[in-house]
Design an enzyme around this catalytic site. Sequence first.
Site, mmCIF file in Angstrom:
data_model
loop_
_atom_site.group_PDB
_atom_site.id
_atom_site.type_symbol
_atom_site.label_atom_id
_atom_site.label_comp_id
_atom_site.label_asym_id
_atom_site.label_seq_id
_atom_site.Cartn_x
_atom_site.Cartn_y
_atom_site.Cartn_z
ATOM 1 N N CYS A 2 46.861 42.594 45.034
ATOM 2 C CA CYS A 2 47.546 42.282 45.536
ATOM 3 C C CYS A 2 49.276 42.121 44.631
ATOM 4 O O CYS A 2 48.724 41.644 43.524
ATOM 5 C CB CYS A 2 48.544 41.627 46.840
ATOM 6 S SG CYS A 2 46.868 41.376 47.875
ATOM 7 N N ARG A 27 47.386 47.438 41.853
ATOM 8 C CA ARG A 27 46.666 45.945 42.276
ATOM 9 C C ARG A 27 46.297 46.194 43.331
ATOM 10 O O ARG A 27 45.606 44.934 43.516
ATOM 11 C CB ARG A 27 48.185 44.639 41.845
ATOM 12 C CG ARG A 27 48.494 45.297 40.763
ATOM 13 C CD ARG A 27 49.357 43.956 40.875
ATOM 14 N NE ARG A 27 49.160 42.400 41.337
ATOM 15 C CZ ARG A 27 48.924 41.881 39.880
ATOM 16 N NH1 ARG A 27 49.142 41.734 38.635
ATOM 17 N NH2 ARG A 27 48.193 40.199 40.377
ATOM 18 N N TRP A 74 45.338 44.383 48.401
ATOM 19 C CA TRP A 74 44.589 44.085 48.244
ATOM 20 C C TRP A 74 43.216 43.544 49.358
ATOM 21 O O TRP A 74 43.175 41.986 49.135
ATOM 22 C CB TRP A 74 43.969 44.248 47.289
ATOM 23 C CG TRP A 74 42.134 44.344 47.073
ATOM 24 C CD1 TRP A 74 41.462 46.103 46.514
ATOM 25 C CD2 TRP A 74 40.892 43.924 46.438
ATOM 26 N NE1 TRP A 74 40.770 45.931 46.418
ATOM 27 C CE2 TRP A 74 40.116 44.000 46.813
ATOM 28 C CE3 TRP A 74 40.848 42.133 47.214
ATOM 29 C CZ2 TRP A 74 38.350 43.941 46.582
ATOM 30 C CZ3 TRP A 74 39.621 41.612 47.460
ATOM 31 C CH2 TRP A 74 38.850 42.564 46.684
ATOM 32 N N ASN A 98 51.082 37.340 46.651
ATOM 33 C CA ASN A 98 50.476 37.230 45.936
ATOM 34 C C ASN A 98 49.198 36.369 45.777
ATOM 35 O O ASN A 98 50.195 34.984 45.193
ATOM 36 C CB ASN A 98 49.883 38.195 44.940
ATOM 37 C CG ASN A 98 49.230 38.188 43.406
ATOM 38 O OD1 ASN A 98 48.077 38.052 44.135
ATOM 39 N ND2 ASN A 98 49.740 38.130 41.990
ATOM 40 N N GLY A 99 48.028 36.397 45.606
ATOM 41 C CA GLY A 99 47.249 34.714 46.119
ATOM 42 C C GLY A 99 45.935 34.527 47.229
ATOM 43 O O GLY A 99 45.993 35.659 48.014
ATOM 44 N N GLU A 469 27.788 50.206 30.058
ATOM 45 C CA GLU A 469 28.787 51.013 30.727
ATOM 46 C C GLU A 469 29.047 52.548 31.579
ATOM 47 O O GLU A 469 30.034 52.339 31.849
ATOM 48 C CB GLU A 469 30.005 51.058 29.612
ATOM 49 C CG GLU A 469 31.365 51.284 29.348
ATOM 50 C CD GLU A 469 32.208 49.982 30.613
ATOM 51 O OE1 GLU A 469 31.838 48.912 31.260
ATOM 52 O OE2 GLU A 469 33.743 51.031 30.631
ATOM 53 N N LYS A 473 31.293 52.995 35.017
ATOM 54 C CA LYS A 473 32.276 53.736 34.486
ATOM 55 C C LYS A 473 31.841 55.245 36.113
ATOM 56 O O LYS A 473 32.750 55.628 37.016
ATOM 57 C CB LYS A 473 32.527 54.465 33.715
ATOM 58 C CG LYS A 473 33.990 55.285 33.333
ATOM 59 C CD LYS A 473 34.659 53.675 32.888
ATOM 60 C CE LYS A 473 34.625 52.375 33.364
ATOM 61 N NZ LYS A 473 35.192 51.454 33.046
ATOM 62 N N GLU A 476 31.879 53.769 39.788
ATOM 63 C CA GLU A 476 32.839 52.936 40.704
ATOM 64 C C GLU A 476 33.651 54.602 40.756
ATOM 65 O O GLU A 476 34.842 54.029 41.891
ATOM 66 C CB GLU A 476 33.744 52.154 39.405
ATOM 67 C CG GLU A 476 34.480 52.140 38.560
ATOM 68 C CD GLU A 476 35.639 51.104 37.721
ATOM 69 O OE1 GLU A 476 35.299 51.155 36.586
ATOM 70 O OE2 GLU A 476 35.607 50.650 38.252
ATOM 71 N N HIS A 492 8.216 49.190 33.389
ATOM 72 C CA HIS A 492 8.189 47.933 33.726
ATOM 73 C C HIS A 492 9.201 47.909 35.100
ATOM 74 O O HIS A 492 8.779 47.147 35.873
ATOM 75 C CB HIS A 492 8.495 46.596 32.303
ATOM 76 C CG HIS A 492 8.263 46.315 31.477
ATOM 77 N ND1 HIS A 492 6.919 46.437 31.404
ATOM 78 C CD2 HIS A 492 8.539 46.962 31.079
ATOM 79 C CE1 HIS A 492 6.793 45.947 29.912
ATOM 80 N NE2 HIS A 492 7.482 46.969 29.201
ATOM 81 N N LYS A 592 42.756 47.185 40.225
ATOM 82 C CA LYS A 592 42.608 46.966 38.625
ATOM 83 C C LYS A 592 42.454 45.007 38.559
ATOM 84 O O LYS A 592 41.683 44.977 37.277
ATOM 85 C CB LYS A 592 43.882 47.610 37.943
ATOM 86 C CG LYS A 592 44.600 47.385 37.383
ATOM 87 C CD LYS A 592 43.206 48.665 36.262
ATOM 88 C CE LYS A 592 43.144 48.486 34.673
ATOM 89 N NZ LYS A 592 41.966 49.404 34.456
HETATM 90 O O1 M6R Z 1 41.081 42.747 33.454
HETATM 91 P P1 M6R Z 1 39.638 42.459 33.294
HETATM 92 O O2 M6R Z 1 39.830 43.279 32.451
HETATM 93 O O3 M6R Z 1 39.745 40.734 32.879
HETATM 94 O O4 M6R Z 1 39.124 42.685 34.349
HETATM 95 C C1 M6R Z 1 37.529 42.895 34.499
HETATM 96 C C2 M6R Z 1 36.783 44.035 35.081
HETATM 97 O O5 M6R Z 1 37.442 43.609 36.402
HETATM 98 C C3 M6R Z 1 37.208 45.515 35.151
HETATM 99 O O6 M6R Z 1 37.306 45.657 33.510
HETATM 100 C C4 M6R Z 1 36.481 46.133 35.831
HETATM 101 O O7 M6R Z 1 35.072 46.381 35.853
HETATM 102 C C5 M6R Z 1 37.180 47.528 35.280
HETATM 103 N N1 M6R Z 1 37.501 48.078 36.492
HETATM 104 C C6 M6R Z 1 35.448 48.412 35.069
HETATM 105 O O8 M6R Z 1 36.674 49.807 35.063
#
Ligand code: M6R
Length: 597
Positions: A2, A27, A74, A98-99, A469, A473, A476, A492, A592
Amino acid sequence: MCGIYGYCGRGEALAPVLEGLSRLEYRGYDSAGVAFFDAQGEIKTLKTTGRVQNLIAMAAGQEDAGTAIAHTRWATHGGISVKNAHPHTAGRVTLVHNGIIENFRELRAELNYTPVSDTDTEIMAALIDSEYRNDPVQAILAAQKRLKGSYALAILFSDRPGCIFTVRRESPLALMQTETGCFLSSDPSTFPQCGEYYVPDEHTVAEIIPEGMRFFAGAAQKLELAATNRTQGREGHEHYMLKEILEEPETIRRTVNRYITADGRVDFSCDGVEDSLFDVKRINVVACGTAMHAGLVAAHYFRKIAGVEVTSFIASEFCDAGVRVEPDSLTIFVSQSGETADTLAALRSVKAQGGKVLAIINRQGTVMERECGHVLHTSCGPEIAVASTKAFTAQIAVLYLTAIRMAALRGLLDAAGEKAETAALCAAESIARETLKLRPAIIRMADEIHTAKDVFFLGRAVDYAIACEGALKLKEISYIHAESIAAGELKHGTISLIEPGVPSVCFLTQETTRSRVLLSVQEVLSRGGSVYLFTTGDMQGVEDVENLTVCRMPVEKGFSAVYAEAVCLQLLAYETAKRMGLPIDTPRNLAKSVTVA
Ligand code: M6R
């Protein structure tokens, strides 16, 4: 999660507020709303589900009197609907939040209040209204004593046109005075100009009027917004994610140069981080998502270069795992946003145990920065796409610098050795730049994998960290199920999922793992799976493997190859999601900054 935005000044408020809100959309983007004083001095509220763009269309033709607050959501409490979108009103009070308010149910009962929405937010409007006796500041201060949880609030009182009040606890909030009036935002990088801005201390009430701001029951920290930290547009690119991948050579260069002296030594003194911090025997790295994967990669550096033991933790697991922080350890928190709730909670837990802490953060002036004290910076500028890209390579670079510094302090690297290591790191910029040229080959791979239901990512050692990673990527932003597997672990269990048509992406950059990784590749191919192998230019023996699609990266074997691998996996996810026509910068259900635990 948010974002809140606001403006109080001369001229109209709706246009600058909705423009600012669009910059804050990373956000959260499931609904949006705005409240403003109209020409008659009445508060008007507009809300919609979906993107800020819908709100902008809704607000067309509305006239305002220079004061507006807005929100992009969000959803946490209450589904995605107009009634749950902010702003929320009770009596004379309208606010955006926001919170998370933890005791909203108790407060509803105490105030005998029947809410319109399902949110945890609305009750705060009722609470402040119940405390309001013609003194907004006193009402907010009194209400705060009864609130549990986190909040950044922008508040309008119906009998106070031309005025916004704000207050925060834990959640971010910044204020900026410009020539025409005052702005408030969850993220200073979204302000319309560079220069001075203020972050109010927790619980401090700010009164914002066109001429300026006043603080009550506390103060505010003055900070400077540099041009490189202001949110820019996509600059002609179709998506922020692509723009941010293309920026990587430059962001790696900026990040690395900040900490390397003219004679090739690592020096963190510009950020006040002293060598004594590294006088430890163990390192913990704590982070979430992509930042956690940077920690997994770096664990290999710390062991190999600095001879120090490292454990990487998922931040959300750290507290529950009951980790005992040893006095001879340093815990490093890695975060792009500096406000991830799980990482913050872990930081607080380590500090409470008296542990040594260091944070690696991208955004400026964050809660994590203030609470941690010792901070190294990745100099990426704002990262807007939900999928983290340029922050990842910069985080790896800063962790590498840390490992080099530790190795030097422990006598494992002499001046010449340190210089050689920093020179290798400086080459990461050109490695990333050259790797971008592989885009056409990666587009061809994306053409093939975009129809897959499952994709497996394989690697060993540091390449396994990269595989983690790669899988994150891809899933998501493409919504394709992707799973990372340590190549040796395949037999395994997971190999039962390999059948004709199932693609795997494999990373191989270390000579020490070559024969065993190629064996795993053979095992997958023998079961009809297809394998795309990212490897270095000098890796021997891969052409001997039949039916393997090989992508040679412009780098030699060794740790520097991670920068090439990172760019490749990011481009692969990007091109796959693009081929599928998905909203790459704003994937479903995500935001984000993950500010809820
Ligand atoms: O702002 P941060 O680096 O603490 O965020 C951590 C994760 O939320 C962030 O890396 C998330 O996994 C990304 N969307 C990955 O692309």
